[in-house]
Scaffold this motif. Sequence first.
Motif, PDB file in Angstrom:
ATOM      1  N   MET A   1      52.899  11.726  39.472  1.00  0.00           N
ATOM      2  CA  MET A   1      52.962  12.222  38.131  1.00  0.00           C
ATOM      3  C   MET A   1      53.946  11.368  37.359  1.00  0.00           C
ATOM      4  O   MET A   1      55.028  11.087  37.824  1.00  0.00           O
ATOM      5  N   SER A   2      53.596  10.998  36.126  1.00  0.00           N
ATOM      6  CA  SER A   2      54.506  10.186  35.344  1.00  0.00           C
ATOM      7  C   SER A   2      55.582  11.061  34.728  1.00  0.00           C
ATOM      8  O   SER A   2      55.383  12.253  34.507  1.00  0.00           O
ATOM      9  N   GLU A   3      56.713  10.446  34.448  1.00  0.00           N
ATOM     10  CA  GLU A   3      57.831  11.189  33.867  1.00  0.00           C
ATOM     11  C   GLU A   3      57.481  11.670  32.471  1.00  0.00           C
ATOM     12  O   GLU A   3      58.058  12.632  31.990  1.00  0.00           O
ATOM     13  N   SER A   4      56.545  10.992  31.769  1.00  0.00           N
ATOM     14  CA  SER A   4      56.184  11.395  30.413  1.00  0.00           C
ATOM     15  C   SER A   4      55.265  12.617  30.412  1.00  0.00           C
ATOM     16  O   SER A   4      55.119  13.267  29.392  1.00  0.00           O
ATOM     17  N   GLU A   5      54.626  12.893  31.529  1.00  0.00           N
ATOM     18  CA  GLU A   5      53.754  14.062  31.606  1.00  0.00           C
ATOM     19  C   GLU A   5      54.612  15.323  31.607  1.00  0.00           C
ATOM     20  O   GLU A   5      55.619  15.393  32.298  1.00  0.00           O
ATOM     21  N   PRO A   6      54.211  16.318  30.806  1.00  0.00           N
ATOM     22  CA  PRO A   6      55.038  17.525  30.727  1.00  0.00           C
ATOM     23  C   PRO A   6      55.038  18.306  32.043  1.00  0.00           C
ATOM     24  O   PRO A   6      54.046  18.341  32.759  1.00  0.00           O
ATOM     25  N   HIS A   7      56.178  18.885  32.318  1.00  0.00           N
ATOM     26  CA  HIS A   7      56.350  19.738  33.486  1.00  0.00           C
ATOM     27  C   HIS A   7      56.656  21.143  32.992  1.00  0.00           C
ATOM     28  O   HIS A   7      57.288  21.320  31.959  1.00  0.00           O
ATOM     29  N   VAL A   8      56.206  22.128  33.752  1.00  0.00           N
ATOM     30  CA  VAL A   8      56.518  23.517  33.408  1.00  0.00           C
ATOM     31  C   VAL A   8      57.132  24.187  34.622  1.00  0.00           C
ATOM     32  O   VAL A   8      56.888  23.796  35.761  1.00  0.00           O
ATOM     33  N   GLN A   9      57.937  25.214  34.345  1.00  0.00           N
ATOM     34  CA  GLN A   9      58.546  25.957  35.434  1.00  0.00           C
ATOM     35  C   GLN A   9      57.568  26.998  35.961  1.00  0.00           C
ATOM     36  O   GLN A   9      56.512  27.257  35.386  1.00  0.00           O
ATOM     37  N   ILE A  10      57.941  27.624  37.050  1.00  0.00           N
ATOM     38  CA  ILE A  10      57.067  28.533  37.782  1.00  0.00           C
ATOM     39  C   ILE A  10      56.573  29.696  36.914  1.00  0.00           C
ATOM     40  O   ILE A  10      55.433  30.129  37.044  1.00  0.00           O
ATOM     41  N   GLY A  11      57.408  30.175  35.997  1.00  0.00           N
ATOM     42  CA  GLY A  11      56.997  31.280  35.129  1.00  0.00           C
ATOM     43  C   GLY A  11      55.794  30.933  34.278  1.00  0.00           C
ATOM     44  O   GLY A  11      54.900  31.759  34.069  1.00  0.00           O
ATOM     45  N   GLU A  12      55.749  29.715  33.774  1.00  0.00           N
ATOM     46  CA  GLU A  12      54.605  29.251  32.981  1.00  0.00           C
ATOM     47  C   GLU A  12      53.365  29.131  33.861  1.00  0.00           C
ATOM     48  O   GLU A  12      52.259  29.469  33.443  1.00  0.00           O
ATOM     49  N   VAL A  13      53.536  28.675  35.087  1.00  0.00           N
ATOM     50  CA  VAL A  13      52.405  28.570  36.014  1.00  0.00           C
ATOM     51  C   VAL A  13      51.860  29.965  36.316  1.00  0.00           C
ATOM     52  O   VAL A  13      50.646  30.183  36.330  1.00  0.00           O
ATOM     53  N   VAL A  14      52.752  30.917  36.538  1.00  0.00           N
ATOM     54  CA  VAL A  14      52.349  32.307  36.775  1.00  0.00           C
ATOM     55  C   VAL A  14      51.523  32.809  35.592  1.00  0.00           C
ATOM     56  O   VAL A  14      50.456  33.408  35.759  1.00  0.00           O
ATOM     57  N   SER A  15      52.012  32.551  34.391  1.00  0.00           N
ATOM     58  CA  SER A  15      51.329  32.998  33.180  1.00  0.00           C
ATOM     59  C   SER A  15      49.948  32.364  33.043  1.00  0.00           C
ATOM     60  O   SER A  15      48.981  33.036  32.685  1.00  0.00           O
ATOM     61  N   ARG A  16      49.837  31.095  33.345  1.00  0.00           N
ATOM     62  CA  ARG A  16      48.566  30.378  33.156  1.00  0.00           C
ATOM     63  C   ARG A  16      47.558  30.621  34.262  1.00  0.00           C
ATOM     64  O   ARG A  16      46.356  30.489  34.034  1.00  0.00           O
ATOM     65  N   THR A  17      48.024  30.946  35.458  1.00  0.00           N
ATOM     66  CA  THR A  17      47.088  31.095  36.584  1.00  0.00           C
ATOM     67  C   THR A  17      46.823  32.543  36.961  1.00  0.00           C
ATOM     68  O   THR A  17      45.842  32.831  37.645  1.00  0.00           O
ATOM     69  N   GLY A  18      47.721  33.449  36.576  1.00  0.00           N
ATOM     70  CA  GLY A  18      47.584  34.845  36.995  1.00  0.00           C
ATOM     71  C   GLY A  18      48.073  35.096  38.410  1.00  0.00           C
ATOM     72  O   GLY A  18      47.950  36.204  38.916  1.00  0.00           O
ATOM     73  N   LEU A  19      48.612  34.080  39.046  1.00  0.00           N
ATOM     74  CA  LEU A  19      49.158  34.232  40.394  1.00  0.00           C
ATOM     75  C   LEU A  19      50.604  34.698  40.297  1.00  0.00           C
ATOM     76  O   LEU A  19      51.279  34.456  39.299  1.00  0.00           O
ATOM     77  N   SER A  20      51.089  35.333  41.328  1.00  0.00           N
ATOM     78  CA  SER A  20      52.475  35.795  41.339  1.00  0.00           C
ATOM     79  C   SER A  20      53.410  34.679  41.800  1.00  0.00           C
ATOM     80  O   SER A  20      52.975  33.699  42.419  1.00  0.00           O
ATOM     81  N   HIS A  21      54.705  34.857  41.502  1.00  0.00           N
ATOM     82  CA  HIS A  21      55.716  33.927  42.010  1.00  0.00           C
ATOM     83  C   HIS A  21      55.613  33.838  43.533  1.00  0.00           C
ATOM     84  O   HIS A  21      55.678  32.754  44.109  1.00  0.00           O
ATOM     85  N   ARG A  22      55.453  35.002  44.152  1.00  0.00           N
ATOM     86  CA  ARG A  22      55.391  35.058  45.612  1.00  0.00           C
ATOM     87  C   ARG A  22      54.207  34.252  46.153  1.00  0.00           C
ATOM     88  O   ARG A  22      54.336  33.514  47.135  1.00  0.00           O
ATOM     89  N   THR A  23      53.044  34.394  45.489  1.00  0.00           N
ATOM     90  CA  THR A  23      51.857  33.645  45.929  1.00  0.00           C
ATOM     91  C   THR A  23      52.088  32.145  45.797  1.00  0.00           C
ATOM     92  O   THR A  23      51.746  31.375  46.698  1.00  0.00           O
ATOM     93  N   LEU A  24      52.686  31.722  44.689  1.00  0.00           N
ATOM     94  CA  LEU A  24      52.946  30.292  44.503  1.00  0.00           C
ATOM     95  C   LEU A  24      53.872  29.758  45.585  1.00  0.00           C
ATOM     96  O   LEU A  24      53.642  28.678  46.134  1.00  0.00           O
ATOM     97  N   ARG A  25      54.902  30.527  45.903  1.00  0.00           N
ATOM     98  CA  ARG A  25      55.827  30.083  46.953  1.00  0.00           C
ATOM     99  C   ARG A  25      55.127  30.058  48.316  1.00  0.00           C
ATOM    100  O   ARG A  25      55.356  29.159  49.130  1.00  0.00           O
ATOM    101  N   TYR A  26      54.254  31.046  48.558  1.00  0.00           N
ATOM    102  CA  TYR A  26      53.491  31.080  49.805  1.00  0.00           C
ATOM    103  C   TYR A  26      52.559  29.867  49.881  1.00  0.00           C
ATOM    104  O   TYR A  26      52.473  29.207  50.920  1.00  0.00           O
ATOM    105  N   TYR A  27      51.877  29.572  48.788  1.00  0.00           N
ATOM    106  CA  TYR A  27      50.993  28.407  48.774  1.00  0.00           C
ATOM    107  C   TYR A  27      51.779  27.124  49.033  1.00  0.00           C
ATOM    108  O   TYR A  27      51.289  26.212  49.687  1.00  0.00           O
ATOM    109  N   GLU A  28      53.007  27.080  48.532  1.00  0.00           N
ATOM    110  CA  GLU A  28      53.850  25.915  48.802  1.00  0.00           C
ATOM    111  C   GLU A  28      54.184  25.846  50.292  1.00  0.00           C
ATOM    112  O   GLU A  28      54.069  24.787  50.912  1.00  0.00           O
ATOM    113  N   GLU A  29      54.556  26.974  50.885  1.00  0.00           N
ATOM    114  CA  GLU A  29      54.863  27.019  52.323  1.00  0.00           C
ATOM    115  C   GLU A  29      53.663  26.595  53.164  1.00  0.00           C
ATOM    116  O   GLU A  29      53.813  25.962  54.205  1.00  0.00           O
ATOM    117  N   MET A  30      52.461  26.952  52.716  1.00  0.00           N
ATOM    118  CA  MET A  30      51.242  26.670  53.469  1.00  0.00           C
ATOM    119  C   MET A  30      50.689  25.269  53.199  1.00  0.00           C
ATOM    120  O   MET A  30      49.672  24.879  53.761  1.00  0.00           O
TER     121      MET A  30
END
Length: 137
Positions: A1-30
């Motif tokens: 990913m380029s540095e110019s590409e915008p990054h969002v924190q986990i809360g924004e990802v939760v909002s956009r995907t409908g997944l929970s913080h816990r699910t995102l962390r689990y998906y990262e672990e897996m």
Amino acid sequence: MSESEPHVQIGEVVSRTGLSHRTLRYYEEMGLLTPSSRTDGGFRLYGEADIERLLLITPMKPLGFSIEEMRQLVDALDVLGDPTADAADATCARAQVDAIRDDAVTKVTELKEATARAESFTHQLAQLSLPAPPEAH
């Protein structure tokens, strides 16, 4: 990913995907998701490609796909997106994606058939002529 590409924190990802913080962390672990970067304070940062990946695999769980099958899909897509991947790996990855797609089509067909049977059942129940309940004394 380029540095110019915008990054969002986990809360924004939760909002956009409908997944929970816990699910995102689990998906990262897996191994399904790796944050594109982190802030100096250690907060996870995600790019559009990360969110697109999540939106792709999110429907897999309700269809009955396992975490391992999700991982196989994202791994295959990583190979297909890698311009340095050799032809044999790309062919194998393409076959993996095709197999998962075929599996998804089968699962959706089965769900549609089950839904039709359930709707028929509820229609039959609605058509039943039931005796009136006895009066309470």
